[in-house]
Write an enzyme that holds these catalytic residues in place. Structure first.
Site, PDB file in Angstrom:
ATOM      1  N   ASP A 260       0.792  -1.226   0.000  1.00  0.00           N
ATOM      2  CA  ASP A 260       0.000   0.000   0.000  1.00  0.00           C
ATOM      3  C   ASP A 260       0.825   1.277   0.000  1.00  0.00           C
ATOM      4  O   ASP A 260       0.293   2.368   0.147  1.00  0.00           O
ATOM      5  CB  ASP A 260      -0.875   0.021   1.273  1.00  0.00           C
ATOM      6  CG  ASP A 260      -2.216  -0.622   1.017  1.00  0.00           C
ATOM      7  OD1 ASP A 260      -2.534  -0.860  -0.166  1.00  0.00           O
ATOM      8  OD2 ASP A 260      -2.951  -0.870   1.985  1.00  0.00           O
TER       9      ASP A 260
ATOM     10  N   HIS B   3      28.875   4.041  -9.122  1.00  0.00           N
ATOM     11  CA  HIS B   3      27.563   4.373  -8.562  1.00  0.00           C
ATOM     12  C   HIS B   3      27.233   3.520  -7.336  1.00  0.00           C
ATOM     13  O   HIS B   3      26.096   3.102  -7.143  1.00  0.00           O
ATOM     14  CB  HIS B   3      26.470   4.267  -9.637  1.00  0.00           C
ATOM     15  CG  HIS B   3      26.523   5.391 -10.615  1.00  0.00           C
ATOM     16  ND1 HIS B   3      25.699   5.466 -11.718  1.00  0.00           N
ATOM     17  CD2 HIS B   3      27.295   6.498 -10.660  1.00  0.00           C
ATOM     18  CE1 HIS B   3      25.989   6.560 -12.393  1.00  0.00           C
ATOM     19  NE2 HIS B   3      26.947   7.205 -11.770  1.00  0.00           N
TER      20      HIS B   3
ATOM     21  N   ASP C 178      29.628  11.397  -3.639  1.00  0.00           N
ATOM     22  CA  ASP C 178      28.892  12.003  -4.757  1.00  0.00           C
ATOM     23  C   ASP C 178      27.474  12.217  -4.250  1.00  0.00           C
ATOM     24  O   ASP C 178      26.634  11.308  -4.295  1.00  0.00           O
ATOM     25  CB  ASP C 178      28.953  11.047  -5.960  1.00  0.00           C
ATOM     26  CG  ASP C 178      28.423  11.675  -7.249  1.00  0.00           C
ATOM     27  OD1 ASP C 178      27.691  12.680  -7.164  1.00  0.00           O
ATOM     28  OD2 ASP C 178      28.725  11.132  -8.327  1.00  0.00           O
TER      29      ASP C 178
ATOM     30  N   ASP D  12      24.625  18.416  -8.657  1.00  0.00           N
ATOM     31  CA  ASP D  12      25.477  17.230  -8.797  1.00  0.00           C
ATOM     32  C   ASP D  12      26.908  17.584  -8.397  1.00  0.00           C
ATOM     33  O   ASP D  12      27.590  18.290  -9.130  1.00  0.00           O
ATOM     34  CB  ASP D  12      25.421  16.723 -10.249  1.00  0.00           C
ATOM     35  CG  ASP D  12      25.945  15.309 -10.388  1.00  0.00           C
ATOM     36  OD1 ASP D  12      26.327  14.711  -9.370  1.00  0.00           O
ATOM     37  OD2 ASP D  12      25.974  14.807 -11.529  1.00  0.00           O
TER      38      ASP D  12
ATOM     39  N   HIS E  58      34.504   6.998 -17.255  1.00  0.00           N
ATOM     40  CA  HIS E  58      33.220   7.647 -17.565  1.00  0.00           C
ATOM     41  C   HIS E  58      33.455   8.926 -18.352  1.00  0.00           C
ATOM     42  O   HIS E  58      34.593   9.359 -18.522  1.00  0.00           O
ATOM     43  CB  HIS E  58      32.423   7.911 -16.285  1.00  0.00           C
ATOM     44  CG  HIS E  58      33.174   8.658 -15.228  1.00  0.00           C
ATOM     45  ND1 HIS E  58      33.450  10.001 -15.324  1.00  0.00           N
ATOM     46  CD2 HIS E  58      33.712   8.257 -14.048  1.00  0.00           C
ATOM     47  CE1 HIS E  58      34.110  10.398 -14.254  1.00  0.00           C
ATOM     48  NE2 HIS E  58      34.312   9.356 -13.454  1.00  0.00           N
TER      49      HIS E  58
ATOM     50  N   HIS F  33      28.246  16.342 -17.851  1.00  0.00           N
ATOM     51  CA  HIS F  33      26.926  16.349 -18.485  1.00  0.00           C
ATOM     52  C   HIS F  33      26.197  17.617 -18.066  1.00  0.00           C
ATOM     53  O   HIS F  33      26.529  18.208 -17.036  1.00  0.00           O
ATOM     54  CB  HIS F  33      26.139  15.107 -18.038  1.00  0.00           C
ATOM     55  CG  HIS F  33      26.124  14.953 -16.536  1.00  0.00           C
ATOM     56  ND1 HIS F  33      25.206  15.598 -15.744  1.00  0.00           N
ATOM     57  CD2 HIS F  33      26.941  14.278 -15.677  1.00  0.00           C
ATOM     58  CE1 HIS F  33      25.451  15.300 -14.477  1.00  0.00           C
ATOM     59  NE2 HIS F  33      26.503  14.507 -14.405  1.00  0.00           N
TER      60      HIS F  33
ATOM     61  N   HIS G 204      21.074  14.272 -14.919  1.00  0.00           N
ATOM     62  CA  HIS G 204      21.671  14.146 -16.247  1.00  0.00           C
ATOM     63  C   HIS G 204      20.665  14.785 -17.176  1.00  0.00           C
ATOM     64  O   HIS G 204      19.741  14.158 -17.652  1.00  0.00           O
ATOM     65  CB  HIS G 204      21.929  12.675 -16.615  1.00  0.00           C
ATOM     66  CG  HIS G 204      22.988  12.059 -15.746  1.00  0.00           C
ATOM     67  ND1 HIS G 204      23.259  10.724 -15.740  1.00  0.00           N
ATOM     68  CD2 HIS G 204      23.845  12.609 -14.849  1.00  0.00           C
ATOM     69  CE1 HIS G 204      24.249  10.478 -14.874  1.00  0.00           C
ATOM     70  NE2 HIS G 204      24.603  11.602 -14.325  1.00  0.00           N
TER      71      HIS G 204
ATOM     72  N   GLU H  19      33.639  16.558 -14.187  1.00  0.00           N
ATOM     73  CA  GLU H  19      33.886  15.534 -13.164  1.00  0.00           C
ATOM     74  C   GLU H  19      34.858  14.454 -13.608  1.00  0.00           C
ATOM     75  O   GLU H  19      34.468  13.297 -13.788  1.00  0.00           O
ATOM     76  CB  GLU H  19      32.551  14.897 -12.731  1.00  0.00           C
ATOM     77  CG  GLU H  19      31.658  14.424 -13.871  1.00  0.00           C
ATOM     78  CD  GLU H  19      30.442  13.660 -13.354  1.00  0.00           C
ATOM     79  OE1 GLU H  19      30.620  12.779 -12.502  1.00  0.00           O
ATOM     80  OE2 GLU H  19      29.325  13.943 -13.815  1.00  0.00           O
TER      81      GLU H  19
ATOM     82  N   TYR I  79      40.037   5.649 -11.132  1.00  0.00           N
ATOM     83  CA  TYR I  79      39.624   4.554 -10.243  1.00  0.00           C
ATOM     84  C   TYR I  79      40.544   3.366 -10.482  1.00  0.00           C
ATOM     85  O   TYR I  79      40.583   2.829 -11.589  1.00  0.00           O
ATOM     86  CB  TYR I  79      38.169   4.161 -10.529  1.00  0.00           C
ATOM     87  CG  TYR I  79      37.257   5.380 -10.637  1.00  0.00           C
ATOM     88  CD1 TYR I  79      36.616   5.885  -9.519  1.00  0.00           C
ATOM     89  CD2 TYR I  79      37.074   6.025 -11.869  1.00  0.00           C
ATOM     90  CE1 TYR I  79      35.817   7.017  -9.613  1.00  0.00           C
ATOM     91  CE2 TYR I  79      36.277   7.154 -11.974  1.00  0.00           C
ATOM     92  CZ  TYR I  79      35.651   7.645 -10.848  1.00  0.00           C
ATOM     93  OH  TYR I  79      34.868   8.768 -10.936  1.00  0.00           O
TER      94      TYR I  79
ATOM     95  N   ARG J 189      37.132  11.119  -7.558  1.00  0.00           N
ATOM     96  CA  ARG J 189      36.305  11.889  -8.496  1.00  0.00           C
ATOM     97  C   ARG J 189      36.119  13.268  -7.889  1.00  0.00           C
ATOM     98  O   ARG J 189      35.880  13.379  -6.682  1.00  0.00           O
ATOM     99  CB  ARG J 189      34.959  11.192  -8.741  1.00  0.00           C
ATOM    100  CG  ARG J 189      34.021  11.997  -9.613  1.00  0.00           C
ATOM    101  CD  ARG J 189      32.915  11.164 -10.268  1.00  0.00           C
ATOM    102  NE  ARG J 189      31.907  10.654  -9.353  1.00  0.00           N
ATOM    103  CZ  ARG J 189      31.787   9.391  -8.982  1.00  0.00           C
ATOM    104  NH1 ARG J 189      32.616   8.479  -9.434  1.00  0.00           N
ATOM    105  NH2 ARG J 189      30.834   9.011  -8.141  1.00  0.00           N
TER     106      ARG J 189
ATOM    107  N   GLU K 124      33.831  16.595  -8.711  1.00  0.00           N
ATOM    108  CA  GLU K 124      32.742  17.014  -9.607  1.00  0.00           C
ATOM    109  C   GLU K 124      32.207  18.365  -9.179  1.00  0.00           C
ATOM    110  O   GLU K 124      31.776  18.549  -8.040  1.00  0.00           O
ATOM    111  CB  GLU K 124      31.606  15.987  -9.570  1.00  0.00           C
ATOM    112  CG  GLU K 124      30.415  16.390 -10.417  1.00  0.00           C
ATOM    113  CD  GLU K 124      29.361  15.285 -10.518  1.00  0.00           C
ATOM    114  OE1 GLU K 124      29.214  14.514  -9.555  1.00  0.00           O
ATOM    115  OE2 GLU K 124      28.709  15.217 -11.569  1.00  0.00           O
TER     116      GLU K 124
END
Ligand SMILES: [Mn+2]
Length: 474
Positions: free
Chosen positions: A74, A285, A302, A313, A386, A390, A397, A414, A418, A436, A438
């Protein structure tokens, strides 16, 4: 006396303005709307006018809200409006439908009978239902709060649609998304049938390329909202830097970020927070955020909030102990330099996916060669896996473009490196280092503005901020 006599009309005017402003805010509360810094109705109106101009004569546009989605049994996920529909209406309710017509349509609504070019159909007010699911605008509220020319309940769109289509050559309507369901799915199916049943041929087209073309460049009003989201997200990042210590859990940093974000008024995170330490810093991610933090590890954070439908972002990478190890610092500085060099190139007319991306790649390639992490220059792509960035807007994005930068666009920059454990041919001192950085840049007339400038980004500045223990804003 005289002076007072002269001042009083001015005071009366000021008081009147203040009263009407507060009355305004108060009356919106009757619709469950308490924020006073939403984008103004004039913004959405001008978007509708721009779209109408683009579709030309004898055309109709139908846009519809997002579906509601069940989480389990529900319980539903919190409703999130469709971005294109929001961009044209400012409406954050489900089961809503917008009809735009380049030919005027005659309507009778709560404000009488008149000819209009736009009608918004919303759920009717219903005290019983609203007791369960919250206050609604209803047609009168839609006109008052959103400033649409006309509004009716969402059971009354058929007649208006037939009238609009009776003179139309083209209908612009988005293809229903795969996950469409509930009332809005029935309405969209019904519109398709109604269109087919018309005694004349009507060309069906999608309006999305037109709307998304408009969404790429942000107006001054949108930027104000976006800057607020950036400001709030930066506060959240500062709090994570100041609180991070050995023995905490990734989810505790996430909790601090989300606390600050919501405490400062942002409604939601723009995407699930990524707080990945050590072996998780190399997972792009990662968002389960369950691991304990240990001194000597690096953490990729991130995390960003969504404010009044607009995404942010931002990523920062920090050392758990408050000090980068030599190996971490070496990798960090390459990513930092790549970002610096890439950002220098951001200006109108430059192709982001070519020139800007290429420059970041060169810096990363040369840096990794110099450190001896790679021996073959083509191998840098194994560690910078990557894209460089963007556009950001209503979507994190955001609507894609060909990459040729235009004034008023907001982009992330960004770069990242890695290096997973057990990477063949790479010394173990580099293993489990993920970095990273960004940031968001606004493309200006002659270059760019770093929207996230106020958030520490240089390795030393991050270390300094981590020493300022305590609560942000205190
Ligand atoms: Mn991003």
């Amino acid at each position: 006396m005289n002076t007072i006599g002269r001042i009083s009309p001015f005071i009366v005017l000021v008081l009147t303005l203040l009263c009407s402003a507060s009355l305004c805010a108060q009356s919106y509360a009757g619709y469950g709307i308490y924020d006073t810094d939403f984008l103004p109705p004039s913004f959405f109106k001008s978007n509708r006018e721009k779209l109408l101009r683009q579709i030309g004569d004898s055309a109709v546009v139908v846009l519809y809200s997002a579906s509601e989605h069940t989480r389990n049994n529900d319980v539903e996920f919190q409703f999130r409006q469709d971005d294109d529909f929001f961009y044209m209406t400012g409406c954050n309710e489900p089961s809503a439908l917008l009809i735009l017509s380049s030919n005027p349509i005659e309507v009778t609504d709560t404000t009488g009978t008149h000819t209009v070019h736009e009608i918004l159909f919303v759920e009717s007010r219903n005290s019983r239902a609203e007791t369960w699911t919250g206050r609604r605008l209803g047609p009168y509220g839609a006109i008052k709060v959103l400033g649409v020319e006309s509004a009716s309940t969402n059971t009354e769109y058929k007649q208006a649609l037939r009238r609009a289509l009776s003179k139309a050559k083209a209908l612009y309507i988005p293809l229903p998304p795969e996950e469409i369901n509930g009332k809005i799915a029935d309405m969209v199916r019904d519109i398709e049938q109604t269109t087919r049943s018309m005694q004349r041929s009507i060309e069906i087209r999608t309006p999305l390329h037109l709307i998304r073309g408009m969404r790429q460049v942000k107006s001054a009003e949108e930027l104000k909202v976006m800057r607020k989201g950036v400001e709030i997200s930066m506060e959240g990042h500062r709090q994570m830097m100041r609180s991070c210590k050995d023995g905490m859990y990734e989810y505790q940093l996430q909790a601090l970020f989300e606390f600050v974000g919501k405490d400062r008024g942002a409604e939601y995170t723009a995407y699930p927070c990524i707080v990945g330490s050590g072996e998780n810093s190399v997972i792009l991610h990662y968002n389960t955020n369950r691991k304990q933090l240990h001194a000597g590890e690096i953490i990729v954070m991130d995390c960003a909030m969504e404010y009044h439908n607009y995404a942010t972002d931002i990523t920062r990478t920090i050392p758990v102990s408050g000090r980068f190890t030599d190996a971490q610092r070496a990798i960090y500085n390459i990513v930092y330099d790549a970002q610096e060099e890439a950002m220098k190139l951001v200006k109108p007319g430059v192709n982001y996916y070519k020139e800007v991306t290429q420059r970041a790649g060169e810096v990363i390639r040369n840096g990794l060669l110099q450190l001896g992490v790679i021996k073959d220059s083509a191998d840098y792509k194994k560690y910078f896996i990557h894209g460089l960035g963007h556009p950001v807007g209503l979507d994190v994005h955001d609507v894609s473009s060909d990459g040729v930068l235009k004034e008023g666009e907001v982009w992330t920059v960004e770069p990242g490196i890695y290096i997973p454990a057990n990477t063949e041919g790479v010394d173990s001192k580099w293993w489990n280092i993920g970095v990273r950085i960004e940031d968001e840049v606004l493309v200006t007339g002659d270059g760019n503005e770093l929207l996230t400038r106020a958030l520490p980004r240089k390795g030393e500045d991050i270390e300094k901020t981590m020493q300022e223990r305590g609560v942000v804003g205190k």
